[in-house]
Design a protein around this motif. Sequence first.
Motif, PDB file in Angstrom:
ATOM      1  N   VAL A 199     -61.207  62.805  13.874  1.00  0.00           N
ATOM      2  CA  VAL A 199     -60.943  61.974  14.852  1.00  0.00           C
ATOM      3  C   VAL A 199     -61.183  61.913  16.406  1.00  0.00           C
ATOM      4  O   VAL A 199     -61.546  61.831  16.731  1.00  0.00           O
ATOM      5  CB  VAL A 199     -59.489  61.550  14.150  1.00  0.00           C
ATOM      6  CG1 VAL A 199     -59.178  60.505  14.662  1.00  0.00           C
ATOM      7  CG2 VAL A 199     -59.619  60.821  12.544  1.00  0.00           C
ATOM      8  N   ASP A 200     -60.215  63.141  16.479  1.00  0.00           N
ATOM      9  CA  ASP A 200     -60.443  63.860  17.553  1.00  0.00           C
ATOM     10  C   ASP A 200     -62.211  63.896  18.328  1.00  0.00           C
ATOM     11  O   ASP A 200     -62.504  63.568  19.748  1.00  0.00           O
ATOM     12  CB  ASP A 200     -60.447  65.214  18.298  1.00  0.00           C
ATOM     13  CG  ASP A 200     -58.744  65.270  17.787  1.00  0.00           C
ATOM     14  OD1 ASP A 200     -58.442  64.193  17.565  1.00  0.00           O
ATOM     15  OD2 ASP A 200     -58.172  66.121  17.205  1.00  0.00           O
ATOM     16  N   VAL A 201     -63.231  64.526  17.506  1.00  0.00           N
ATOM     17  CA  VAL A 201     -65.179  64.608  17.730  1.00  0.00           C
ATOM     18  C   VAL A 201     -65.014  63.579  18.450  1.00  0.00           C
ATOM     19  O   VAL A 201     -66.005  63.007  18.746  1.00  0.00           O
ATOM     20  CB  VAL A 201     -65.298  65.268  17.184  1.00  0.00           C
ATOM     21  CG1 VAL A 201     -66.469  65.216  17.086  1.00  0.00           C
ATOM     22  CG2 VAL A 201     -65.057  66.995  16.952  1.00  0.00           C
ATOM     23  N   ALA A 202     -64.713  62.643  17.167  1.00  0.00           N
ATOM     24  CA  ALA A 202     -65.408  60.739  17.384  1.00  0.00           C
ATOM     25  C   ALA A 202     -65.050  60.196  18.439  1.00  0.00           C
ATOM     26  O   ALA A 202     -65.623  59.631  18.905  1.00  0.00           O
ATOM     27  CB  ALA A 202     -65.415  60.087  15.709  1.00  0.00           C
ATOM     28  N   ALA A 203     -63.896  60.532  18.853  1.00  0.00           N
ATOM     29  CA  ALA A 203     -63.590  59.903  19.928  1.00  0.00           C
ATOM     30  C   ALA A 203     -64.007  60.526  20.943  1.00  0.00           C
ATOM     31  O   ALA A 203     -64.330  59.445  22.561  1.00  0.00           O
ATOM     32  CB  ALA A 203     -61.628  59.386  20.146  1.00  0.00           C
TER      33      ALA A 203
ATOM     34  N   VAL B 238     -60.578  56.644  11.978  1.00  0.00           N
ATOM     35  CA  VAL B 238     -59.790  56.420  11.187  1.00  0.00           C
ATOM     36  C   VAL B 238     -60.540  57.376   9.576  1.00  0.00           C
ATOM     37  O   VAL B 238     -61.735  57.080   9.135  1.00  0.00           O
ATOM     38  CB  VAL B 238     -58.987  55.560  10.297  1.00  0.00           C
ATOM     39  CG1 VAL B 238     -60.246  54.735   9.655  1.00  0.00           C
ATOM     40  CG2 VAL B 238     -57.980  55.972   9.291  1.00  0.00           C
ATOM     41  N   VAL B 239     -60.618  58.480   8.660  1.00  0.00           N
ATOM     42  CA  VAL B 239     -60.907  59.433   8.046  1.00  0.00           C
ATOM     43  C   VAL B 239     -59.960  58.884   6.844  1.00  0.00           C
ATOM     44  O   VAL B 239     -58.326  59.661   6.497  1.00  0.00           O
ATOM     45  CB  VAL B 239     -60.816  61.271   8.333  1.00  0.00           C
ATOM     46  CG1 VAL B 239     -61.227  61.907   7.223  1.00  0.00           C
ATOM     47  CG2 VAL B 239     -61.815  61.355   9.788  1.00  0.00           C
TER      48      VAL B 239
ATOM     49  N   ALA C 260     -55.374  54.846  19.234  1.00  0.00           N
ATOM     50  CA  ALA C 260     -55.720  53.438  19.499  1.00  0.00           C
ATOM     51  C   ALA C 260     -56.339  52.714  18.342  1.00  0.00           C
ATOM     52  O   ALA C 260     -56.478  51.986  18.977  1.00  0.00           O
ATOM     53  CB  ALA C 260     -56.846  53.763  21.072  1.00  0.00           C
ATOM     54  N   LEU C 261     -56.606  53.526  17.395  1.00  0.00           N
ATOM     55  CA  LEU C 261     -57.106  52.727  16.051  1.00  0.00           C
ATOM     56  C   LEU C 261     -56.043  51.612  15.764  1.00  0.00           C
ATOM     57  O   LEU C 261     -56.154  50.348  15.064  1.00  0.00           O
ATOM     58  CB  LEU C 261     -57.425  53.442  14.842  1.00  0.00           C
ATOM     59  CG  LEU C 261     -57.955  52.796  13.941  1.00  0.00           C
ATOM     60  CD1 LEU C 261     -59.753  52.453  14.351  1.00  0.00           C
ATOM     61  CD2 LEU C 261     -58.038  54.048  12.607  1.00  0.00           C
ATOM     62  N   GLU C 262     -54.697  51.568  16.057  1.00  0.00           N
ATOM     63  CA  GLU C 262     -53.205  51.107  15.295  1.00  0.00           C
ATOM     64  C   GLU C 262     -53.599  49.966  16.634  1.00  0.00           C
ATOM     65  O   GLU C 262     -53.434  48.588  15.828  1.00  0.00           O
ATOM     66  CB  GLU C 262     -51.894  51.765  15.481  1.00  0.00           C
ATOM     67  CG  GLU C 262     -51.686  52.807  14.136  1.00  0.00           C
ATOM     68  CD  GLU C 262     -50.791  52.968  14.053  1.00  0.00           C
ATOM     69  OE1 GLU C 262     -49.670  52.604  13.840  1.00  0.00           O
ATOM     70  OE2 GLU C 262     -49.986  54.031  15.314  1.00  0.00           O
ATOM     71  N   SER C 263     -54.061  49.671  18.266  1.00  0.00           N
ATOM     72  CA  SER C 263     -54.455  48.395  17.947  1.00  0.00           C
ATOM     73  C   SER C 263     -54.771  47.454  17.320  1.00  0.00           C
ATOM     74  O   SER C 263     -55.068  46.645  18.210  1.00  0.00           O
ATOM     75  CB  SER C 263     -54.226  48.551  19.278  1.00  0.00           C
ATOM     76  OG  SER C 263     -55.647  49.756  19.250  1.00  0.00           O
ATOM     77  N   ILE C 264     -56.032  48.044  17.101  1.00  0.00           N
ATOM     78  CA  ILE C 264     -57.308  47.533  16.637  1.00  0.00           C
ATOM     79  C   ILE C 264     -57.083  47.114  15.249  1.00  0.00           C
ATOM     80  O   ILE C 264     -56.671  45.226  14.326  1.00  0.00           O
ATOM     81  CB  ILE C 264     -58.672  48.247  16.792  1.00  0.00           C
ATOM     82  CG1 ILE C 264     -58.755  48.476  18.645  1.00  0.00           C
ATOM     83  CG2 ILE C 264     -59.753  46.999  16.824  1.00  0.00           C
ATOM     84  CD1 ILE C 264     -60.369  49.580  18.475  1.00  0.00           C
ATOM     85  N   VAL C 265     -56.778  47.912  14.686  1.00  0.00           N
ATOM     86  CA  VAL C 265     -56.956  46.834  12.414  1.00  0.00           C
ATOM     87  C   VAL C 265     -55.738  47.102  12.329  1.00  0.00           C
ATOM     88  O   VAL C 265     -55.097  47.457  11.452  1.00  0.00           O
ATOM     89  CB  VAL C 265     -57.854  47.766  12.072  1.00  0.00           C
ATOM     90  CG1 VAL C 265     -58.915  47.746  12.737  1.00  0.00           C
ATOM     91  CG2 VAL C 265     -57.138  49.378  12.018  1.00  0.00           C
ATOM     92  N   GLY C 266     -54.336  47.859  12.894  1.00  0.00           N
ATOM     93  CA  GLY C 266     -52.668  48.503  13.003  1.00  0.00           C
ATOM     94  C   GLY C 266     -52.729  49.226  11.540  1.00  0.00           C
ATOM     95  O   GLY C 266     -53.825  50.090  11.616  1.00  0.00           O
TER      96      GLY C 266
END
Length: 895
Positions: A516-520, A528-529, A547-553
Amino acid sequence: MHRGLEVPDTTAIRALAVGSSAWLQTTVTEFDDGDVALRGPIDPTTELEPIDLDSFDCVLADDCAALDAIDAIDACPVVVAIDAASSDCDRVEDLCDAGALDVVGQPPAERPSLLAHRLQRTVRAERERRTTRQRDEWYRTLLEHTSDLVLVVDADGTITFVGPSTGPTGGYDDEALLGTHVLEYVHPDDVATVRTTFETLRADGPGTTATVEYRCRHADGAWYVHRAVLTNRLADGTERSADGIGGIVASIRDVTASHRAEQKLESSLERISDAFYALDSDGRFTYVNEQAADRLDIDPSAALGRRIVDLFPALRETPFHDAALEALRTGDPRTVEHYYEPTDRWYHVRLYPSDSGLSVYFRDVTERVDRERALEKRTERLETLVRNVPVALFVLDGDGTITLAEGHVLDRIDRFADGVVGESVFDVFADHRPIRADSRAALAGQRIHSSVTLADRVFESWYRPIVEDGAVERVIGIAVDVTERAQYQETLNTLHEATSHLLTVESEQAACEYMVDVAADVLDLEAVVYRYDERRNELVPTAYSPALESIVGHPSRLQPDGNTVWRAFVDETAVRFDNVQAVSRAFDRPANAESALYVPIGEHGLLAAYDPEPGRYDDETLELATLFARTAEAALDRISRTRRLHGHEWELERQNAHLEQLHEASQVRQNVEELLLMADSRDEIERGICELLTDLEVCSFAWLGEPDPGGSQLRPQATAGQERGYLDAVTVTAVDDSAAEPAGRAAHTSDPVSVANVGESIRDGAWRGAALSRNFQSVYAVPLVYEGFLYGVLTLYSDDRDAFDDPLRSMLSELGETVGYAIDAVKRKGAMENDRSMVELEFGLEAATPLARLADHLDARVELEGATTRRCSNSGIRRSSSGASSMPTAACFGR
């Protein structure tokens, strides 16, 4: 007037009347005939000279004076009409001698048809006479001027006539040839051919013609090639024909030179690399070389004389056929190159017309046409590339002046907006040293391949100098805009460096978090993995960016219900969506996400990324994410393999330990069994067993206790190891209670008792505190029971928890009965050996006792050896008897 070989026509005859008689005047005036036009009369002495007699077919005269006045009598026939009363024979003969062609009586003027008939007959006769004379003169002239030799041969082959010729007759005198046989001059090898031709011609009858070619010996002895055209002019083969020839006419031509020329030509044509064939004016094959025969797939001998369009009907209405007709019509050579459908080939054809027909050279140019078409297609593709691909083409002359600069990639650079053709490359790039250095090296003759940055764009360039006469005439170059590729390579390198650490991560959770860190950080993906849970068959969100929670919860678990993420995982296919809301179902639609990226991580799970903007991910991002997922898959594979390997190692160690335990237990059993076999006393058995067991690494202390006479407690009979005052600190009572010392419980239950961890329930019995105070962590007690009689309890103590494994416990449990049997055996043996010191007491019993009933029942003597107390407080009797009965004692004692 030249009439040549004209055929008499049927036009009206033009006649001129010459004379002055009244009859002539009347006849001309009243003459009316559609077949004869009569003009005149004119006076022969005064009016005849200016008249052009060539315009008349005949002259009608009335006396001899007209004959004398006509000078061109040969040019125009004269008919003299005389009075019938004076037409004696002498006068008619005189008129004929004077030049009259015909003499007629003067017919009445009212009967013009008679006169017209005589005039017509005269004109026809004159025309035939002149035609015959001209034909004879024409034939004679031909014979005198032809180079061919004309012979007349009779039916037997004898030469009867030798015609005139401009050339020598084989060096022979004409008179010498007369009377000789024609075969005398024919080569022996050709005699049969000539004879057969003659005989065939004679058999075919008059008028037939044949041609034969043979070798003829000339007067100088040399052989020449002659070609003879033979015509049968025999009446019936032996008699003279109606034309007076009475033989076979042979027109002979010396074709030696042409024959040699044909041989040379044929040899030359066969050496021609092109396919070649010749056609006559009717389109018939007259020659076909080997190359043409192979290309056309025909037999040359069978094709000669046949029309080409009959052999190849598909040629009609083709450009080849049209060009051939045009060449024959105009007499000009033609060249045509076209496709011929029947052979599926392209041909280049050259057509050369001549008086005799058409010479055709052709080549199969299919391969060249295919190459040209391929080149055209490639050129078109290159042009398309130049127009649409980020490529720039440029040319520098020998001085460095830019003569060509094309490519839409140049539009991205402001300096090229107004064009640079005609400017010096050193002026255009005055501020760019690398480009000037590359250009200078290329103009010096070096091939250059370099990468430069220009106006924030990265270009990969190639320079190729064109050298002529030792000097660089120009430099051709190409520059490719590789900015996106360079950026991609940079990202790829960064990704490679980042993912190299992933291969060292030891846990799956840590690997997922790092992904997740490398992808960002590297791919700019909020991801999300999902890990696949095999037991529950679901995708579990293991790690995700904040930051993903703000997009898809908060990501939830995903079951196999056909959702988009699950399908991507099952199909093992990386996919991206520019508008995920349009392709996802309502319950599968991620909140606030427009762009989505799903990349499977093998069988481990899936990497999902979301973005609130549509069209956020391109193919390059998908490719990089796929490469990243493959590295992650390799890392998770390694972790799984390591975990399985560790599990295998642990299992192997466990199995090895188990085998060692089995071996150790087996060795203990063997030692105990040897002890039991060799021991002579119970004390030796009890002491030896304790010593053998304390030799085990796991056993710190062992003791063997025997029930007291009351059966409520165990009294130590033998000990070994580090007792540490334990037996003094505890009282071992034979009760079935979890708080009782294990040896007491085993004595009461007659079953082994195992305590793997003494400290587990430290308040459950005072003995536990005493044991732990002496560092006894585990205990195992085995009752020694044989045939239901308890001989004692063997108890082992260890400083380690769970020290006594299954193999050892199982072995000790089995040895409990064996040891009981051994104690019983040595006890009976000892009793027999001490029989002499026994004190015999006799009891007289008044009432019947069990022993008495037993003796009566067995009809034998019964001896009481001793008694023991069982755990049920009942007495046990050991007895011995003599006699044959084997009935169980219980049957005699009852309950």
